[in-house]
Design a protein around this motif. Structure first.
Motif, PDB file in Angstrom:
ATOM      1  N   CYS A  21       0.822  -1.135   0.481  1.00  0.00           N
ATOM      2  CA  CYS A  21      -0.138   0.095  -0.054  1.00  0.00           C
ATOM      3  C   CYS A  21       0.949   1.144   0.011  1.00  0.00           C
ATOM      4  O   CYS A  21       2.052   0.892   0.567  1.00  0.00           O
ATOM      5  N   GLY A  43      -4.067   2.640  -0.215  1.00  0.00           N
ATOM      6  CA  GLY A  43      -3.950   3.440   0.954  1.00  0.00           C
ATOM      7  C   GLY A  43      -3.960   2.315   2.315  1.00  0.00           C
ATOM      8  O   GLY A  43      -4.402   1.638   2.054  1.00  0.00           O
ATOM      9  N   ASN A 103      -1.001  11.457  -0.404  1.00  0.00           N
ATOM     10  CA  ASN A 103      -0.035  12.081   1.039  1.00  0.00           C
ATOM     11  C   ASN A 103       1.447  12.029   1.300  1.00  0.00           C
ATOM     12  O   ASN A 103       1.495  12.308   2.416  1.00  0.00           O
ATOM     13  N   THR A 120      -4.083   7.705   2.575  1.00  0.00           N
ATOM     14  CA  THR A 120      -5.763   7.411   1.677  1.00  0.00           C
ATOM     15  C   THR A 120      -4.971   6.567   0.608  1.00  0.00           C
ATOM     16  O   THR A 120      -5.623   6.922  -0.358  1.00  0.00           O
ATOM     17  N   GLY A 121      -3.730   6.647  -0.270  1.00  0.00           N
ATOM     18  CA  GLY A 121      -2.820   6.779  -1.085  1.00  0.00           C
ATOM     19  C   GLY A 121      -2.081   7.926  -1.486  1.00  0.00           C
ATOM     20  O   GLY A 121      -1.409   8.787  -0.386  1.00  0.00           O
TER      21      GLY A 121
END
Length: 103
Positions: A13, A53, A21, A17-18
């Motif tokens: 990940c 994320g 960030n 959140t993805g």
């Protein structure tokens, strides 16, 4: 920071959140999919990043392991209560009973 990098690598990940960030699009290498044998320097670009994320991945992992975590916590709590009770009993015994030492 090291723990975050290990989490990213293990769960594949990137960010909370993805990839958005990470400041200034300076993505760590752990956010990117790398083929085995890739050598440094490796430039992590948006095309190679994991899209998921870490918050959602970790939440799902905790949800999957909630039963095991709960059972372990209950076991440790019971063990601590047992040890505390044994310590209290020994303290009571040593204070109010005469204990003979073996020779």
């Amino acid at each position: 920071m090291m723990m975050m990098m290990m989490t990213i690598f293990q769960f594949q990940c990137c960010g909370v959140t993805g990839e958005q960030n990470w400041p200034f699009n300076r993505l760590p290498v752990t956010c990117c999919h790398m083929n085995p044998g890739t050598v440094s320097p490796f430039n992590c670009t948006s095309a190679l990043t994991y899209q998921t994320g870490c918050q959602s991945v970790l939440s799902q992992s905790l949800a999957n392991n909630a039963y095991s975590i709960g059972v372990t916590a209950a076991f440790v709590t019971c063990l601590q209560a047992l040890i505390t009770g044994a310590a209290g009993w020994l303290a009571y015994r040593s204070k109010f009973e005469e204990v003979e030492l073996e020779r």
